[in-house]
Design an enzyme around this catalytic site. Structure first.
Site, PDB file in Angstrom:
ATOM      1  CB  CYS A  55      -1.005   0.463   1.304  1.00  0.00           C
ATOM      2  SG  CYS A  55      -2.248   1.425   1.353  1.00  0.00           S
ATOM      3  CB  CYS A  60      -3.388   3.047  -1.034  1.00  0.00           C
ATOM      4  SG  CYS A  60      -3.364   0.678  -0.395  1.00  0.00           S
ATOM      5  CE  LYS A  63      -5.005   4.001  -6.421  1.00  0.00           C
ATOM      6  NZ  LYS A  63      -5.455   2.529  -5.932  1.00  0.00           N
ATOM      7  CE1 TYR A 114       2.352   0.934   8.041  1.00  0.00           C
ATOM      8  CE2 TYR A 114       2.753   3.159   7.243  1.00  0.00           C
ATOM      9  CZ  TYR A 114       1.771   1.321   7.655  1.00  0.00           C
ATOM     10  OH  TYR A 114       1.140   1.879   6.859  1.00  0.00           O
ATOM     11  CB  ALA A 130       9.887 -14.081   7.626  1.00  0.00           C
ATOM     12  CE1 TYR A 203      -7.468  -1.659  -6.972  1.00  0.00           C
ATOM     13  CE2 TYR A 203      -7.306  -3.737  -7.286  1.00  0.00           C
ATOM     14  CZ  TYR A 203      -7.318  -2.521  -6.520  1.00  0.00           C
ATOM     15  OH  TYR A 203      -6.427  -2.873  -5.696  1.00  0.00           O
ATOM     16  CD  GLU A 207      -7.298   1.977  -8.844  1.00  0.00           C
ATOM     17  OE1 GLU A 207      -8.553   2.272  -7.952  1.00  0.00           O
ATOM     18  OE2 GLU A 207      -6.060   1.424  -8.792  1.00  0.00           O
ATOM     19  NE  ARG A 224      -8.701 -13.348 -20.562  1.00  0.00           N
ATOM     20  CZ  ARG A 224      -7.988 -13.781 -19.759  1.00  0.00           C
ATOM     21  NH1 ARG A 224      -6.877 -14.872 -20.719  1.00  0.00           N
ATOM     22  NH2 ARG A 224      -7.980 -13.829 -18.135  1.00  0.00           N
ATOM     23  NE  ARG A 260     -15.822 -13.237  -6.856  1.00  0.00           N
ATOM     24  CZ  ARG A 260     -14.788 -13.752  -7.784  1.00  0.00           C
ATOM     25  NH1 ARG A 260     -16.349 -14.397  -8.904  1.00  0.00           N
ATOM     26  NH2 ARG A 260     -14.182 -13.814  -8.505  1.00  0.00           N
ATOM     27  N   GLY A 323      -3.656  -9.063 -12.528  1.00  0.00           N
ATOM     28  CA  GLY A 323      -3.767  -9.891 -11.156  1.00  0.00           C
ATOM     29  C   GLY A 323      -2.649 -10.495 -10.004  1.00  0.00           C
ATOM     30  CG  ASP A 364      -3.543  -8.383  -0.771  1.00  0.00           C
ATOM     31  OD1 ASP A 364      -4.270  -8.424   0.163  1.00  0.00           O
ATOM     32  OD2 ASP A 364      -3.106  -7.460  -1.483  1.00  0.00           O
ATOM     33  CB  THR A 373      -4.906  -1.294   2.661  1.00  0.00           C
ATOM     34  OG1 THR A 373      -3.475  -1.503   1.983  1.00  0.00           O
ATOM     35  CG2 THR A 373      -4.304  -0.136   3.672  1.00  0.00           C
ATOM     36  CB  VAL A 404     -13.178   3.809  -4.360  1.00  0.00           C
ATOM     37  CG1 VAL A 404     -12.758   4.690  -4.951  1.00  0.00           C
ATOM     38  CG2 VAL A 404     -14.220   4.308  -3.504  1.00  0.00           C
ATOM     39  CG  HIS A 503     -29.809  22.167  -3.241  1.00  0.00           C
ATOM     40  ND1 HIS A 503     -29.673  21.171  -4.884  1.00  0.00           N
ATOM     41  CD2 HIS A 503     -29.896  23.585  -3.951  1.00  0.00           C
ATOM     42  CE1 HIS A 503     -30.043  22.288  -5.982  1.00  0.00           C
ATOM     43  NE2 HIS A 503     -30.181  23.293  -5.523  1.00  0.00           N
ATOM     44  CD  GLU A 508     -28.687  18.513  -4.333  1.00  0.00           C
ATOM     45  OE1 GLU A 508     -29.968  18.531  -3.512  1.00  0.00           O
ATOM     46  OE2 GLU A 508     -28.718  18.727  -4.784  1.00  0.00           O
TER      47      GLU A 508
HETATM   48  P1  FAD Z   1       1.487  -6.188   2.176  1.00  0.00           P
HETATM   49  O1  FAD Z   1       1.024  -4.759   2.339  1.00  0.00           O
HETATM   50  O2  FAD Z   1       1.868  -6.579   0.340  1.00  0.00           O
HETATM   51  O3  FAD Z   1       3.104  -6.337   2.661  1.00  0.00           O
HETATM   52  C1  FAD Z   1       3.507  -7.355   3.282  1.00  0.00           C
HETATM   53  C2  FAD Z   1       5.201  -7.542   3.520  1.00  0.00           C
HETATM   54  O4  FAD Z   1       5.583  -8.551   3.910  1.00  0.00           O
HETATM   55  C3  FAD Z   1       5.710  -6.813   2.373  1.00  0.00           C
HETATM   56  O5  FAD Z   1       6.106  -5.560   2.939  1.00  0.00           O
HETATM   57  C4  FAD Z   1       6.828  -7.868   2.266  1.00  0.00           C
HETATM   58  O6  FAD Z   1       7.902  -7.524   1.550  1.00  0.00           O
HETATM   59  C5  FAD Z   1       7.159  -8.579   2.818  1.00  0.00           C
HETATM   60  N1  FAD Z   1       7.380  -9.859   2.959  1.00  0.00           N
HETATM   61  C6  FAD Z   1       6.538 -10.328   1.941  1.00  0.00           C
HETATM   62  N2  FAD Z   1       7.507 -11.984   1.960  1.00  0.00           N
HETATM   63  C7  FAD Z   1       7.928 -11.514   3.226  1.00  0.00           C
HETATM   64  C8  FAD Z   1       9.041 -12.749   3.744  1.00  0.00           C
HETATM   65  N3  FAD Z   1       9.271 -14.332   3.489  1.00  0.00           N
HETATM   66  N4  FAD Z   1      10.396 -12.343   4.880  1.00  0.00           N
HETATM   67  C9  FAD Z   1       9.551 -11.091   5.168  1.00  0.00           C
HETATM   68  N5  FAD Z   1       8.359 -10.191   4.310  1.00  0.00           N
HETATM   69  C10 FAD Z   1       7.834 -10.496   3.988  1.00  0.00           C
HETATM   70  N6  FAD Z   1      -5.687  -1.119  -2.033  1.00  0.00           N
HETATM   71  C11 FAD Z   1      -7.006  -0.379  -1.271  1.00  0.00           C
HETATM   72  O7  FAD Z   1      -7.391  -0.296  -0.064  1.00  0.00           O
HETATM   73  N7  FAD Z   1      -7.051   1.020  -2.136  1.00  0.00           N
HETATM   74  C12 FAD Z   1      -6.252   0.897  -2.890  1.00  0.00           C
HETATM   75  O8  FAD Z   1      -6.489   2.333  -3.224  1.00  0.00           O
HETATM   76  C13 FAD Z   1      -5.649   0.163  -2.852  1.00  0.00           C
HETATM   77  N8  FAD Z   1      -4.577   0.246  -4.825  1.00  0.00           N
HETATM   78  C14 FAD Z   1      -3.657  -1.182  -4.529  1.00  0.00           C
HETATM   79  C15 FAD Z   1      -2.902  -0.114  -6.157  1.00  0.00           C
HETATM   80  C16 FAD Z   1      -1.795  -1.289  -6.826  1.00  0.00           C
HETATM   81  C17 FAD Z   1      -1.095  -0.864  -7.814  1.00  0.00           C
HETATM   82  C18 FAD Z   1      -1.360  -2.316  -5.495  1.00  0.00           C
HETATM   83  C19 FAD Z   1      -0.820  -3.200  -6.545  1.00  0.00           C
HETATM   84  C20 FAD Z   1      -2.248  -2.982  -4.415  1.00  0.00           C
HETATM   85  C21 FAD Z   1      -3.839  -2.063  -4.212  1.00  0.00           C
HETATM   86  N9  FAD Z   1      -4.587  -1.615  -2.892  1.00  0.00           N
HETATM   87  C22 FAD Z   1      -4.948  -1.245  -2.736  1.00  0.00           C
HETATM   88  C23 FAD Z   1      -3.793  -3.331  -2.294  1.00  0.00           C
HETATM   89  C24 FAD Z   1      -3.376  -2.614  -1.373  1.00  0.00           C
HETATM   90  O9  FAD Z   1      -2.240  -3.051  -0.994  1.00  0.00           O
HETATM   91  C25 FAD Z   1      -2.807  -4.459  -0.282  1.00  0.00           C
HETATM   92  O10 FAD Z   1      -4.570  -4.824  -0.188  1.00  0.00           O
HETATM   93  C26 FAD Z   1      -2.627  -4.447   0.998  1.00  0.00           C
HETATM   94  O11 FAD Z   1      -1.423  -3.694   1.116  1.00  0.00           O
HETATM   95  C27 FAD Z   1      -2.228  -5.635   1.711  1.00  0.00           C
HETATM   96  O12 FAD Z   1      -1.690  -5.793   2.662  1.00  0.00           O
HETATM   97  P2  FAD Z   1      -0.898  -6.966   3.153  1.00  0.00           P
HETATM   98  O13 FAD Z   1      -0.821  -6.889   4.579  1.00  0.00           O
HETATM   99  O14 FAD Z   1      -2.208  -8.252   3.406  1.00  0.00           O
HETATM  100  O15 FAD Z   1       0.333  -7.112   2.418  1.00  0.00           O
END
Ligand code: FAD
Length: 566
Positions: A55, A60, A63, A114, A130, A203, A207, A224, A260, A323, A364, A373, A404, A503, A508
């Site tokens: 994110c 997010c 983007k 962070y 890890a 999306y 976007e 497709r 979906r 994807g 994810d 996120t 959104v 309004h 509205e």
């Molecule tokens: P992540 O945020 O992906 O975090 C996973 C972390 O784990 C990463 O830092 C990764 O490097 C680390 N990691 C992976 N494997 C290992 C390992 N073995 N050891 C140590 N660290 C590891 N969501 C929205 O809600 N609004 C939006 O507008 C939106 N826009 C997006 C636009 C794009 C282009 C993309 C790609 C995604 C977007 N998303 C959006 C989706 C959103 O970013 C994800 O849903 C969210 O970040 C998922 O969080 P997470 O904690 O599951 O994983």
């Protein structure tokens, strides 16, 4: 190798991982968060997002900054300002390098936030990859580029392990696929592509194509099917999503699993608006191969629906957004006995439990079904409440998750599409209110620059409960959140209408659709007023009045009879 022992190890410092770690530490748990940091492979492809995860680094946040830049430019050049009499002589030239520099600095600031927040919460940070050595023991291997600075390989163990590793873009598996960049690569682009092909119908593709088009690249979007966005953010979920009390009461189970797909009314409007103001659309196009031409540009070969392979030439950038795949392949899940589905996603139940006791997973990388996120964050916080906060029933609710799409124009949706609602509850139970119009925002704009808005409410049953709300048009992204709260609380059309309109606004329309406060009484169309619940007389009130009236009549008659006998 000696092992450091924690209450909780969190693998992945993204949206979900950071949320669960901070909340658990707040309850006094001894927590270690492991994140790869911002890493790249030998070819320069990103392998680790960085602190804050997808994110913050490649999703997010950057983007949305690019979306805002692109929307501002579009607004400037489309003539809307001159319609208002405001001089808009700017050429719209884009200093991409400066934009990227400022955007990257903003992201770097968030990375630091962070790290600071984890440190302030007393969370130990281990930077490296890890891998499981056993269900509750994890090896951390610093990336080659981090080895010296970040220390040696470490072994960690904990009472609970939460996997929150997110996902990565799916590579394009066709000959020459390596010539394409992914959404990660989009954020690395040092300059604006002159001519770009975006492949995908989801999306992210929509976007990014909109952003590139708005920033002045000649953009071609290849997908497709006949339209984009035929599937939404939400993947099929193997477990029954949590039911909210409000929704259980009215059996709105499926509203909880989210959309979906986008509502057809919204897709239709989007396709029209993209056709008028957006990138070049290439429906029915499946990528077949990529070639490097002698002039250095890329040729994209696509197979059309009639089976013919067409060459599209002269791209200086091909961006593939088809994807994402869960980042679980190298985690050594087999050593922890953690089961995945056929796509590598960790199988979880409604409480984020995996197939192994004390190993949990969020976000994810799981089969939970939402790649968003706020969903990962809510799942992480509720999981910490359950594991360390003394709330054994805590879990994320997937009820009415609003989403959104930052397309041009943006889309907002919550609940069921009309199609889903009809399938779910039957045609007779569903009515819709909808409207398509050009908002006042464009009243003074040149005719061909006007962007339309479309809105739809999907209503269920005689009570006209709102089970779906869909909107496309300017500011849809900002107007959705409040409506999502109301829908989640079980709002009906009468509740919407009882909230007096603001309004003149675009929103509205959602509380003033045609037929405001009235309902047809039958097929002949005669109308009767429908009052909001607080103004309705309870049904028993009328019956009670009748009963009292009858009793008074009987009593009066009895008095008359008694008097007559005297
Ligand atoms: P992540 O945020 O992906 O975090 C996973 C972390 O784990 C990463 O830092 C990764 O490097 C680390 N990691 C992976 N494997 C290992 C390992 N073995 N050891 C140590 N660290 C590891 N969501 C929205 O809600 N609004 C939006 O507008 C939106 N826009 C997006 C636009 C794009 C282009 C993309 C790609 C995604 C977007 N998303 C959006 C989706 C959103 O970013 C994800 O849903 C969210 O970040 C998922 O969080 P997470 O904690 O599951 O994983």
């Amino acid at each position: 190798m000696p092992s450091d022992i924690y209450d909780l190890i969190v693998i992945g410092g993204g949206s979900g991982g950071s949320a669960v770690a901070r909340r658990a530490a707040g309850y006094g748990a001894k927590v270690c968060i492991i994140d790869k940091g911002a890493t790249r492979d030998a070819t320069g492809q990103r392998t680790g997002a960085g602190f804050g995860g997808t994110c913050v680094n490649v999703g997010c946040v950057p983007k949305k900054l690019m979306y805002l830049a692109s929307s501002e430019r579009e607004h400037l050049l489309a003539g809307h300002l001159s319609g208002y009499g405001v001089s808009a002589n700017a050429s719209g030239a884009v200093d991409w390098a400066a934009l990227k520099e400022r955007r990257d600095a903003y992201v770097a600031m968030l990375n630091k936030n962070y790290e600071n927040n984890w440190t302030k919460a007393g969370i130990e940070i281990a930077v490296g990859e890890a891998t499981f050595e056993g269900p509750q023991s994890v090896r951390v291997t610093p990336h080659v580029s981090q080895g010296a600075a970040r220390g040696a390989v470490r072994m960690l163990s904990a009472k609970k392990v939460v996997i929150a590793v997110g996902g990565m873009p799916t590579p394009l598996d066709v000959p020459g696929g390596e010539l394409a960049i992914s959404s990660d690569g989009f954020f690395d682009l040092p300059s604006r592509p002159k001519k770009v092909a975006v492949i995908g119908a989801g999306y992210i593709a929509v976007e990014l194509a909109g952003i590139l088009h708005g920033l002045g690249s000649e953009t071609h979007l290849f997908f497709r099917g006949p339209t984009v966005l035929q599937h939404g953010f939400v993947r099929a979920s193997p477990h029954r999503p949590t039911l909210s009390r409000a929704c259980v009461a009215t059996s709105l189970d499926s509203a909880l699993s989210g959309s979906r797909a986008q509502d057809p009314y919204i897709i239709e409007t989007l396709m029209e608006e993209l056709g008028k103001h957006g990138p070049n659309l290439h429906a029915g196009s499946t990528p077949a191969g990529l070639l490097r031409a002698s002039d250095g540009t890329i040729t994209l070969q696509v197979r059309t629906q009639s089976g013919i392979v067409e060459d599209h030439v002269g791209f200086d950038c091909v961006l593939c957004a088809i994807g994402r795949v869960a980042s679980t392949a190298a985690l050594g899940l087999e050593k922890a006995g953690v089961a995945t589905d056929e796509r590598g996603r960790i199988v979880v139940d409604a409480f984020e439990n995996t197939s192994t006791r004390n190993v949990l997973a969020i976000g994810d990388a799981t089969t939970a079904g939402f790649d968003l996120t706020p969903v990962a964050i809510a799942a992480g916080r509720r999981l910490a409440d359950r594991l360390f906060g003394g709330a054994p029933d805590a879990r994320i609710e997937y009820a009415c998750v609003a989403t959104v799409v930052f397309s041009h124009p943006p889309i907002g949706c919550v609940g069921l599409t009309e199609t889903q609602a009809r399938e779910q509850f039957g045609d007779a139970a569903i009515t819709v209110k909808k409207a398509r119009f050009t908002s006042m925002k464009y009243a003074l704009s040149p005719p061909d620059a006007k962007v339309r808005t479309a809105m739809k409410l999907v209503l269920k049953g005689a009570e006209e409960r709102v089970v779906g709300l869909h909107t496309i048009g300017p500011h849809s992204d900002e107007m959705l959140q409040g409506f999502a709260v109301a829908i989640r609380m079980g709002a009906t059309r009468a509740d919407f209408e009882a909230a007096t309109a603001i309004h003149p606004t675009i929103a509205e329309e959602l509380v003033t659709f045609g037929g405001w406060g009235q309902q047809p009484t039958g097929p002949e169309g005669a109308l009767r007023p429908v009052l909001p619940p607080h103004l309705r007389r309870p049904a028993y009130a009328g019956r009670t009045a009748q009963a009292i009236g009858a009793a008074l009549v009987v009593a009066a008659a009895a008095i008359v009879v008694v008097r007559a006998r005297r």
